[in-house]
Motif scaffolding. Structure first.
Motif, PDB file in Angstrom:
ATOM      1  N   ASN A   5       0.836  -1.010   0.010  1.00 16.64           N
ATOM      2  CA  ASN A   5      -0.023  -0.065   0.113  1.00 16.64           C
ATOM      3  C   ASN A   5       0.920   1.270   0.037  1.00 16.64           C
ATOM      4  N   LEU A   6       0.791   1.830  -1.262  1.00 16.29           N
ATOM      5  CA  LEU A   6       1.760   3.196  -1.303  1.00 16.29           C
ATOM      6  C   LEU A   6       1.042   4.417  -0.876  1.00 16.29           C
ATOM      7  N   LYS A   7      -0.006   4.439  -0.199  1.00 22.68           N
ATOM      8  CA  LYS A   7      -0.746   5.640   0.082  1.00 22.68           C
ATOM      9  C   LYS A   7       0.129   6.693   1.071  1.00 22.68           C
ATOM     10  N   LYS A   8       0.873   5.816   1.985  1.00 22.83           N
ATOM     11  CA  LYS A   8       1.685   6.773   2.850  1.00 22.83           C
ATOM     12  C   LYS A   8       2.729   7.511   1.993  1.00 22.83           C
ATOM     13  N   VAL A   9       3.174   6.857   0.997  1.00 20.94           N
ATOM     14  CA  VAL A   9       4.398   7.254   0.163  1.00 20.94           C
ATOM     15  C   VAL A   9       3.645   8.519  -0.408  1.00 20.94           C
ATOM     16  N   ASP A  10       2.624   8.453  -1.035  1.00 26.11           N
ATOM     17  CA  ASP A  10       2.001   9.515  -1.646  1.00 26.11           C
ATOM     18  C   ASP A  10       1.739  10.648  -0.895  1.00 26.11           C
ATOM     19  N   ASP A  20      10.863  17.831  -6.134  1.00 26.22           N
ATOM     20  CA  ASP A  20      12.079  16.844  -5.972  1.00 26.22           C
ATOM     21  C   ASP A  20      13.459  17.516  -5.192  1.00 26.22           C
ATOM     22  N   SER A  21      13.455  18.935  -4.890  1.00 31.26           N
ATOM     23  CA  SER A  21      14.599  19.590  -4.193  1.00 31.26           C
ATOM     24  C   SER A  21      14.377  18.884  -2.767  1.00 31.26           C
ATOM     25  N   LEU A  27      12.577  10.736   1.225  1.00 30.42           N
ATOM     26  CA  LEU A  27      13.107   9.240   1.653  1.00 30.42           C
ATOM     27  C   LEU A  27      13.303   9.062   3.136  1.00 30.42           C
ATOM     28  N   GLN A  28      13.614  10.007   3.831  1.00 25.52           N
ATOM     29  CA  GLN A  28      13.930   9.813   5.025  1.00 25.52           C
ATOM     30  C   GLN A  28      12.403   9.466   5.927  1.00 25.52           C
ATOM     31  N   ASP A  29      11.600  10.521   5.209  1.00 24.04           N
ATOM     32  CA  ASP A  29       9.934  10.472   5.861  1.00 24.04           C
ATOM     33  C   ASP A  29       9.494   8.780   5.597  1.00 24.04           C
ATOM     34  N   VAL A  30       9.884   8.476   4.382  1.00 23.54           N
ATOM     35  CA  VAL A  30       9.320   7.148   4.009  1.00 23.54           C
ATOM     36  C   VAL A  30      10.012   6.076   4.565  1.00 23.54           C
ATOM     37  N   VAL A  45       8.172   7.069  -5.748  1.00 25.29           N
ATOM     38  CA  VAL A  45       8.823   8.323  -5.431  1.00 25.29           C
ATOM     39  C   VAL A  45       9.500   8.868  -6.787  1.00 25.29           C
ATOM     40  N   ALA A  46      10.120   8.310  -7.551  1.00 25.16           N
ATOM     41  CA  ALA A  46      10.566   8.535  -8.950  1.00 25.16           C
ATOM     42  C   ALA A  46       9.461   9.075  -9.760  1.00 25.16           C
ATOM     43  N   GLU A  47       8.371   8.344  -9.771  1.00 27.25           N
ATOM     44  CA  GLU A  47       7.139   8.243 -10.777  1.00 27.25           C
ATOM     45  C   GLU A  47       6.488   9.491 -10.193  1.00 27.25           C
ATOM     46  N   LYS A  48       6.385   9.911  -8.945  1.00 28.54           N
ATOM     47  CA  LYS A  48       5.523  10.799  -8.482  1.00 28.54           C
ATOM     48  C   LYS A  48       6.157  12.289  -8.710  1.00 28.54           C
ATOM     49  N   LEU A  49       7.700  12.087  -8.610  1.00 28.60           N
ATOM     50  CA  LEU A  49       8.412  13.438  -8.513  1.00 28.60           C
ATOM     51  C   LEU A  49       8.884  13.681 -10.000  1.00 28.60           C
TER      52      LEU A  49
END
Ligand code: FES
Length: 157
Positions: A5-10, A20-21, A27-30, A45-49
């Motif tokens: 479930n990638l909802k948290k990442v989103d 992306d700055s 990544l730390q939060d993920v 992350v790559a896809e969304k950014l």
């Protein structure tokens, strides 16, 4: 393996306004959410950014605080800096291995503990030192190791 479930990442990416700055912070939060950086999360992350996957992997592997390897709920870090090495690192590491049945960079089967060896935890006067989830335990001996780990085990039940 079940789909993650990638909802948290989103949500994390949204908190940083898809900018992306803030890649390192993202990544730390993920990692804080999953305790490590799952490949699926890195891809997301790559896809969304909208940045190359290789860039995200480069950052994820550059910082020693970020881990691509699955880790347990509690990360035990045993210091092997000079002071700790001289004052009982080997004994301390071996006692944890005996108690939990895991060696360096391994995770217990119940996914509760991961054992890592680090260079210096910055508390040399308290050598030998270990930390669990960034809480520092100094002047530690076998009895204290066992007591401390038993506390975490009891809390897990
Ligand atoms: S050498 Fe162990 S805390 Fe510095």
């Amino acid at each position: 393996m079940s789909k993650m479930n990638l909802k948290k990442v989103d949500e994390i990416i949204k908190n940083y306004k898809n900018n992306d700055s803030w890649l390192v912070m993202i990544l730390q939060d993920v990692q804080e959410k999953y305790n490590y950086l799952p490949v699926e999360a890195i891809k997301r992350v790559a896809e969304k950014l909208q940045i190359p996957l290789s860039r995200v992997f480069n950052v994820a592997t550059f910082y020693s605080s970020l881990s691509l390897a699955e880790r347990g709920k509690h990360v035990i870090k045993v210091c092997d800096g000079t002071a700790c090495h001289l004052r009982g690192f080997t004994n301390l590491r071996d006692e944890i291995t005996r108690k939990l049945g895991i060696k360096e960079n391994e995770t217990t089967e119940d996914k509760e503990f991961t054992l890592e060896v680090v260079a210096c935890l910055g508390a040399c006067a308290l050598a030998p030192v270990m930390s669990i989830d960034n809480k520092c335990y100094g002047k530690i001996n076998n009895e204290k190791v066992n007591e401390t780990l038993d506390c975490y085990k009891r809390a897990a039940k």
